[in-house]
Design a protein around this motif. Structure first.
Motif, PDB file in Angstrom:
ATOM      1  N   VAL A 248       0.470  -3.267   0.244  1.00  0.00           N
ATOM      2  CA  VAL A 248      -0.250  -4.198   1.110  1.00  0.00           C
ATOM      3  C   VAL A 248      -0.222  -5.578   0.463  1.00  0.00           C
ATOM      4  CG1 VAL A 248      -2.436  -4.724   2.246  1.00  0.00           C
ATOM      5  CG2 VAL A 248      -1.732  -2.338   1.942  1.00  0.00           C
ATOM      6  N   LEU A 249       0.256  -6.570   1.188  1.00  0.00           N
ATOM      7  CA  LEU A 249       0.443  -7.907   0.633  1.00  0.00           C
ATOM      8  C   LEU A 249      -0.851  -8.720   0.570  1.00  0.00           C
ATOM      9  CD1 LEU A 249       3.775  -8.868   2.452  1.00  0.00           C
ATOM     10  CD2 LEU A 249       3.495  -7.880   0.164  1.00  0.00           C
ATOM     11  N   MET A 250      -1.683  -8.608   1.579  1.00  0.00           N
ATOM     12  CA  MET A 250      -2.894  -9.432   1.676  1.00  0.00           C
ATOM     13  C   MET A 250      -4.024  -8.811   0.855  1.00  0.00           C
ATOM     14  SD  MET A 250      -4.892 -10.391   5.193  1.00  0.00           S
ATOM     15  CE  MET A 250      -6.656 -10.700   5.198  1.00  0.00           C
ATOM     16  N   LYS A 251      -4.590  -9.586  -0.040  1.00  0.00           N
ATOM     17  CA  LYS A 251      -5.657  -9.103  -0.912  1.00  0.00           C
ATOM     18  C   LYS A 251      -6.982  -9.034  -0.144  1.00  0.00           C
ATOM     19  CE  LYS A 251      -3.578 -10.875  -5.171  1.00  0.00           C
ATOM     20  NZ  LYS A 251      -3.175  -9.519  -5.579  1.00  0.00           N
ATOM     21  N   PRO A 252      -7.943  -8.253  -0.636  1.00  0.00           N
ATOM     22  CA  PRO A 252      -9.267  -8.208  -0.010  1.00  0.00           C
ATOM     23  C   PRO A 252      -9.908  -9.602   0.055  1.00  0.00           C
ATOM     24  CG  PRO A 252      -9.030  -6.413  -1.574  1.00  0.00           C
ATOM     25  CD  PRO A 252      -7.839  -7.300  -1.766  1.00  0.00           C
ATOM     26  N   ASN A 253     -10.684  -9.831   1.088  1.00  0.00           N
ATOM     27  CA  ASN A 253     -11.428 -11.075   1.287  1.00  0.00           C
ATOM     28  C   ASN A 253     -10.525 -12.299   1.486  1.00  0.00           C
ATOM     29  OD1 ASN A 253     -14.092  -9.866   0.899  1.00  0.00           O
ATOM     30  ND2 ASN A 253     -13.509  -9.691  -1.250  1.00  0.00           N
TER      31      ASN A 253
END
Length: 316
Positions: free
Chosen positions: A64-69
């Protein structure tokens, strides 16, 4: 007298030549990607990442490329991640213009022959009706559990078709289990929202992100602080005044701001409306780290349901 050259049998020379030719061909095929084994899955947003992992289970690696928050409209990828995208067995992305910072990387992977799936385009997307984004497709389909239910089937089929080494029976079983969880979520949300009187089902958010939820559960979108479908836009003073007048006339008790974005503009609007309007955070476009309230899609939607119901049941 020069030493006598040892004679190599013709059959041996032929075998050596064939081996050299085979080695060269394999090297060329590896360089061109012809022998690429499509085993990994790359997902752009963390919401779709959570959904995809629920379907894949232990059958393949999901990156998953997009990090949390993070903000899906503005996050970008490193050179290493970009290379990883082009080597994936399948790239799963939201589409409909959401991932503005990585779409060129997805396009490059597609041009290189990597299978890609724009999930939003497959679940009957709606279009924005008002403000700056009017007429453009709305990418925020995940706020409608029924569309996520459909998306699970779409993702599962693409995984089976494109990713090597998966057990089809396991993928279908995981997908069926997750779709059942989505159906349960949809029922829970409907029951909770039924506690809000019809005349109070009015939403003001920091930008247009809940159109699908409104359509599914009978809410009215009164307006947005940022009159656009993206957080990259900015409101004018006239925009704020117009929305403040609307808030005042409709008696909206709560403005909802995305938890990953500063709520300063929402608070400015509350001040301009001249009312005691609460500003409540929602997990609208990104999951969080574990323990922060929205570590999974299901947890995020249940948290938002509770926040919306509580916020709109209260009196000014």
């Amino acid at each position: 007298m020069s030493p006598r050259r040892k004679h190599t049998p013709r059959g041996v020379r032929r075998v050596v030549s064939l081996l050299l030719a085979l080695t060269t061909a394999m090297s060329v095929m590896a360089c061109t990607g012809t022998t690429h084994s499509r085993q990994g899955v790359v997902v752009t947003t963390n919401i779709l990442g959570d959904i995809t992992r629920a379907i894949v289970g232990d059958e393949a690696e999901v990156t998953v490329l997009m990090k949390p928050n993070a903000d899906p409209h503005s996050f970008g990828v490193s050179a290493q991640q970009a290379a990883h995208i082009e080597q994936a067995g399948l790239v799963v992305y939201n589409g409909l213009g959401l991932e503005e910072g990585v779409l060129r990387n997805v396009d490059a992977a597609e041009e290189a022959g990597v299978p890609t799936l724009a999930v939003g385009e497959q679940v009957n997307p709606i279009r924005y009706a008002t403000d700056e984004s009017a007429g453009q497709p709305d990418p925020h389909f995940w706020t409608d559990p029924q569309r996520v239910h459909d998306a699970v089937g779409v993702i599962a089929e693409q995984l089976i078709s494109n990713v090597d080494g998966l057990d089809e029976a396991v993928i279908r079983r995981n997908a069926a289990r997750y779709r059942a969880a989505i159906e349960e979520l949809d029922t829970e949300m409907g029951l909770r929202f039924d506690e809000i009187p019809r005349e109070r089902r009015k939403l003001v958010t920091n930008h247009h992100v809940f159109g699908y939820l409104a359509k599914r559960f009978g809410f009215e979108i009164v307006g947005a602080v940022v009159p656009s479908g993206t957080t990259l836009a900015s409101p004018s003073a006239a925009d704020l005044k117009s929305l403040a007048d609307t808030v005042r006339s409709t008696g909206v008790p709560t403005i909802f701001a995305d938890s990953s974005q500063p709520d300063r503009l929402a608070r400015v609007l509350a001040d301009q409306a001249g009312l005691d309007v609460a500003v409540v955070p929602l997990f609208s476009e990104s999951l969080t780290e574990p323990g922060q309230g929205a570590a999974s899609y299901l947890e995020m939607m249940r948290a938002n349901t509770e926040a919306i119901t509580t916020g709109l049941r209260q009196q000014n």
